[in-house]
Write an enzyme that holds these catalytic residues in place. Structure first.
Site, PDB file in Angstrom:
ATOM      1  N   GLY A 168      40.570   1.681   7.971  1.00 51.74           N
ATOM      2  CA  GLY A 168      41.652   1.285   7.247  1.00 51.74           C
ATOM      3  C   GLY A 168      42.824   2.262   7.283  1.00 51.74           C
ATOM      4  O   GLY A 168      43.156   3.306   7.637  1.00 51.74           O
TER       5      GLY A 168
ATOM      6  N   VAL B 152      42.964   4.933   0.943  1.00 50.45           N
ATOM      7  CA  VAL B 152      41.645   4.327   0.520  1.00 50.45           C
ATOM      8  C   VAL B 152      40.030   4.644   0.837  1.00 50.45           C
ATOM      9  O   VAL B 152      39.466   4.414   0.173  1.00 50.45           O
ATOM     10  CB  VAL B 152      42.163   2.761   0.842  1.00 50.45           C
ATOM     11  CG1 VAL B 152      40.415   1.542   0.558  1.00 50.45           C
ATOM     12  CG2 VAL B 152      43.279   1.911   0.583  1.00 50.45           C
TER      13      VAL B 152
ATOM     14  N   GLU C 165      37.315   4.608   9.784  1.00 52.16           N
ATOM     15  CA  GLU C 165      38.005   4.047  10.956  1.00 52.16           C
ATOM     16  C   GLU C 165      39.684   4.571  10.715  1.00 52.16           C
ATOM     17  O   GLU C 165      39.962   3.680   9.992  1.00 52.16           O
ATOM     18  CB  GLU C 165      37.333   3.462  11.997  1.00 52.16           C
ATOM     19  CG  GLU C 165      36.270   3.909  13.019  1.00 52.16           C
ATOM     20  CD  GLU C 165      36.487   4.537  13.718  1.00 52.16           C
ATOM     21  OE1 GLU C 165      37.286   4.886  14.074  1.00 52.16           O
ATOM     22  OE2 GLU C 165      34.845   4.552  14.337  1.00 52.16           O
TER      23      GLU C 165
ATOM     24  N   CYS D 282      46.349   1.262  14.865  1.00 51.80           N
ATOM     25  CA  CYS D 282      46.557   2.305  14.347  1.00 51.80           C
ATOM     26  C   CYS D 282      46.396   3.504  16.421  1.00 51.80           C
ATOM     27  O   CYS D 282      46.548   4.797  15.871  1.00 51.80           O
ATOM     28  CB  CYS D 282      44.995   2.189  13.863  1.00 51.80           C
ATOM     29  SG  CYS D 282      43.486   1.982  16.184  1.00 51.80           S
TER      30      CYS D 282
HETATM   31  P1  NAD Z   1      44.244  -2.945   4.353  1.00 50.52           P
HETATM   32  O1  NAD Z   1      45.721  -3.475   3.424  1.00 50.52           O
HETATM   33  O2  NAD Z   1      43.651  -4.546   5.080  1.00 50.52           O
HETATM   34  O3  NAD Z   1      42.903  -2.513   3.960  1.00 50.52           O
HETATM   35  C1  NAD Z   1      42.077  -2.124   4.791  1.00 50.52           C
HETATM   36  C2  NAD Z   1      40.258  -2.709   3.885  1.00 50.52           C
HETATM   37  O4  NAD Z   1      40.672  -1.911   2.630  1.00 50.52           O
HETATM   38  C3  NAD Z   1      40.656  -4.391   3.573  1.00 50.52           C
HETATM   39  O5  NAD Z   1      39.041  -4.906   3.741  1.00 50.52           O
HETATM   40  C4  NAD Z   1      41.004  -4.132   1.885  1.00 50.52           C
HETATM   41  O6  NAD Z   1      40.139  -5.451   1.438  1.00 50.52           O
HETATM   42  C5  NAD Z   1      40.007  -2.839   0.994  1.00 50.52           C
HETATM   43  N1  NAD Z   1      41.369  -2.286   0.910  1.00 50.52           N
HETATM   44  C6  NAD Z   1      42.634  -2.089   0.114  1.00 50.52           C
HETATM   45  N2  NAD Z   1      42.349  -1.762  -0.807  1.00 50.52           N
HETATM   46  C7  NAD Z   1      41.753  -1.164  -1.437  1.00 50.52           C
HETATM   47  C8  NAD Z   1      41.056  -0.602  -2.376  1.00 50.52           C
HETATM   48  N3  NAD Z   1      41.786  -0.139  -3.674  1.00 50.52           N
HETATM   49  N4  NAD Z   1      40.299  -0.477  -2.716  1.00 50.52           N
HETATM   50  C9  NAD Z   1      38.829  -0.364  -2.067  1.00 50.52           C
HETATM   51  N5  NAD Z   1      39.140  -1.551  -0.900  1.00 50.52           N
HETATM   52  C10 NAD Z   1      40.432  -1.677  -0.286  1.00 50.52           C
HETATM   53  O7  NAD Z   1      44.718  -2.260   6.087  1.00 50.52           O
HETATM   54  P2  NAD Z   1      45.134  -0.664   6.344  1.00 50.52           P
HETATM   55  O8  NAD Z   1      44.352   0.092   5.091  1.00 50.52           O
HETATM   56  O9  NAD Z   1      46.443  -0.671   5.324  1.00 50.52           O
HETATM   57  O10 NAD Z   1      45.457  -0.877   7.811  1.00 50.52           O
HETATM   58  C11 NAD Z   1      46.082  -0.071   8.132  1.00 50.52           C
HETATM   59  C12 NAD Z   1      45.428   1.471   8.557  1.00 50.52           C
HETATM   60  O11 NAD Z   1      43.875   1.216   9.290  1.00 50.52           O
HETATM   61  C13 NAD Z   1      46.216   2.384   9.198  1.00 50.52           C
HETATM   62  O12 NAD Z   1      46.304   2.740   8.632  1.00 50.52           O
HETATM   63  C14 NAD Z   1      45.776   2.119  10.814  1.00 50.52           C
HETATM   64  O13 NAD Z   1      46.088   3.587  11.391  1.00 50.52           O
HETATM   65  C15 NAD Z   1      44.214   2.028  10.125  1.00 50.52           C
HETATM   66  N6  NAD Z   1      43.286   1.281  11.272  1.00 50.52           N
HETATM   67  C16 NAD Z   1      42.564   2.096  12.040  1.00 50.52           C
HETATM   68  C17 NAD Z   1      41.607   1.229  12.933  1.00 50.52           C
HETATM   69  C18 NAD Z   1      40.596   2.627  13.033  1.00 50.52           C
HETATM   70  O14 NAD Z   1      40.058   1.642  14.855  1.00 50.52           O
HETATM   71  N7  NAD Z   1      40.855   3.880  13.480  1.00 50.52           N
HETATM   72  C19 NAD Z   1      42.307   0.278  13.361  1.00 50.52           C
HETATM   73  C20 NAD Z   1      42.572  -0.145  12.689  1.00 50.52           C
HETATM   74  C21 NAD Z   1      43.710   0.497  11.424  1.00 50.52           C
END
Ligand code: NAD
Length: 454
Positions: free
Chosen positions: A173, A177, A195, A229
């Site tokens: 994510g 977070v 990741e 990502c």
């Molecule tokens: P998201 O908002 O779905 O959050 C990811 C997870 O974090 C979820 O399961 C969510 O429940 C949890 N979460 C959200 N807020 C939280 C909090 N305050 N406290 C604890 N947990 C919490 O997804 P996102 O973060 O918006 O995803 C997009 C990001 O992920 C981008 O930055 C993208 O580049 C990155 N990403 C990385 C990869 C990789 O493999 N490196 C793959 C996909 C996405």
């Protein structure tokens, strides 16, 4: 999506841990199961969970090899000690996945955890509630609920999960977070895989074919409407090539989407109203020149690709990871300036570069840092299962994909088994020491020194 009742979350963790301790999820039985039931597993993963068949087949085939106990080559005088590396599952793990590519990003780590012999709780994203609900319904049909559980919910549920002790947390994510996850993990000294994302730049070397570069960059950017990502985030190009690049982008956009992308079923929607608003706001604040103006339809969360040229340091489009169909172009005067631009920011997940020149490629490898570096294409690197996927610095740490995911959930457990017959050789390590033994012992780096030197 039905949230998992918070009061049940500690019980879920306890049940997963009890299953782990019972040994039912140990890798040897799993390796055997993977061998014996390979076709069934692959069909199930492919048919019901959409797992690419090739990856599932490879995982199942290679698992016995990955799980094999290793006997490292050691000096002759240590051979009788039987130095051994056991592949031990880390234990009961927590996997937290994001909304973009929810299936792959949930199942890739889950398969790795299963293969390693861990029990696991999987927390999918609340931003894809239909998928997360479906997951909660189908996973128990295929996987033992005592060993693998889907926990659904948002911040309250995840906060409860994070209060508990886990043997590994695998989070995919955003970096904000990730800091919450890392602080929670630190309380229990829990090992962590992060990741993350960030702004993945593209550098175009002035001698490279601009038309091909534009086509490949635009294709990478249009995948999932830029919500990947590894999406190319911004492009650094020689100033005198900028207009040629813009024309090539316009041409290829027209070829990809003759009627525009607004209603095209081949172009994704923006995941939420807030992300749609964030993207249109970033675009409205740019000081660059919009050369491809994407239409927006807030009600349907649709946003066509926009391309902006003459974007400079400090622009709204360079503030944060775009994670959407906006592509800023930053003109530069030299390759060195492009490298300095990249190096003045956080280490990206991927650095893309278009060049035919081997010494330019080598210079980029040695003078920049990023999770991965990809030459002359975008996005396609994800299809190479043999390459680990990971960030560095702000884009995260810890490896995944196939064996690398297995390794993430596996502890290398070192062992020796000292034979009784070694006793005469070990005699001089026991006090009281002779003068000669003291000399050797004090010179040795480790206490259990080479017995035959005493
Ligand atoms: P998201 O908002 O779905 O959050 C990811 C997870 O974090 C979820 O399961 C969510 O429940 C949890 N979460 C959200 N807020 C939280 C909090 N305050 N406290 C604890 N947990 C919490 O997804 P996102 O973060 O918006 O995803 C997009 C990001 O992920 C981008 O930055 C993208 O580049 C990155 N990403 C990385 C990869 C990789 O493999 N490196 C793959 C996909 C996405």
């Amino acid at each position: 999506m039905l949230s998992t009742p918070i009061s049940t979350i500690p019980k879920i963790r306890d049940a997963l841990r009890a299953t782990f301790r019972s040994g039912l999820a140990r890798p040897y039985s799993l390796a055997r199961m993977a061998q014996n039931e390979r076709e069934l597993i692959c069909d199930a993963l492919h048919k019901d969970l959409g797992k690419p068949k090739t990856e599932a087949v490879k995982s199942a085939e290679q698992l016995p090899e990955w799980a094999k106990t290793e006997y490292p080559d050691v000096p002759d005088w240590q051979k009788s000690w039987k130095p051994t590396l056991y592949k031990a599952p880390r234990g009961t793990v927590l996997i937290i996945s994001p909304w973009n590519y929810p299936m792959i990003l949930s199942f890739q780590p889950l398969i790795g955890a299963i293969a390693a012999g861990c029990t696991a709780a999987l927390k999918p994203s609340e931003l894809v509630p239909t998928f997360s609900q479906l997951l909660a319904e189908i996973v128990p049909k295929y996987l033992d609920p005592n060993a693998y559980q889907v926990v659904n919910g948002a911040v309250p549920e995840i906060s409860k999960l994070l209060e508990l002790q886990w043997d590994h947390i695998f989070y995919t994510g955003n970096g904000k977070v990730a800091r919450i996850i890392a602080s929670a993990a630190a309380k229990h000294l829990t090992p962590l895989t992060l990741e993350l994302g960030g702004k993945s730049p593209v550098i175009i070397d002035s001698t490279y074919d601009i038309d091909i570069a534009a086509k490949r960059i635009l294709w990478g950017k249009c995948n999932n409407a830029g919500q990947i990502c590894v999406a190319p985030d911004y492009v650094l190009v020689q100033r005198d090539k900028q207009d040629e690049l813009v024309k090539a982008f316009q041409k290829h956009y027209k070829a990809f989407f003759p009627e525009g992308a607004l209603d095209s079923p081949l172009f994704g929607s923006i995941v939420s109203d807030s992300h749609h608003k964030r993207l249109t706001s970033l675009l409205s604040r740019t000081k660059g020149e919009i050369v491809l103006q994407g239409r927006a339809d807030a009600a349907r969360r649709r946003l066509e690709p926009s391309i902006v040229k003459n974007v400079a340091d400090g622009d709204s489009l360079l503030e944060e990871e775009l994670f959407g169909p906006i592509l800023p172009i930053v003109p530069v005067d030299s390759l060195k300036q492009a490298i300095d631009f990249v190096n003045s920011r956080s280490h990206p997940l991927v650095l893309y570069a278009f060049s035919d020149n081997d010494s330019v490629k080598q210079q980029l490898v040695s003078e920049t840092q990023s999770g991965g570096i990809v030459f002359n294409d975008t996005f396609q690197q994800l299809s190479v299962n043999e390459l680990p996927f990971a960030g560095v610095g702000e884009s995260g740490y810890g490896y995944q994909v196939m064996k690398h995911t297995y390794d993430t959930f596996t502890q290398l457990r070192s062992s020796i088994d000292m034979p009784k017959e070694a006793e005469p050789h070990l005699a001089s390590r026991y006090p009281p020491h002779s003068e000669e033994a003291v000399k050797v012992l004090t010179a040795a780096v480790y206490m259990p020194i080479q017995p035959n030197r005493l």
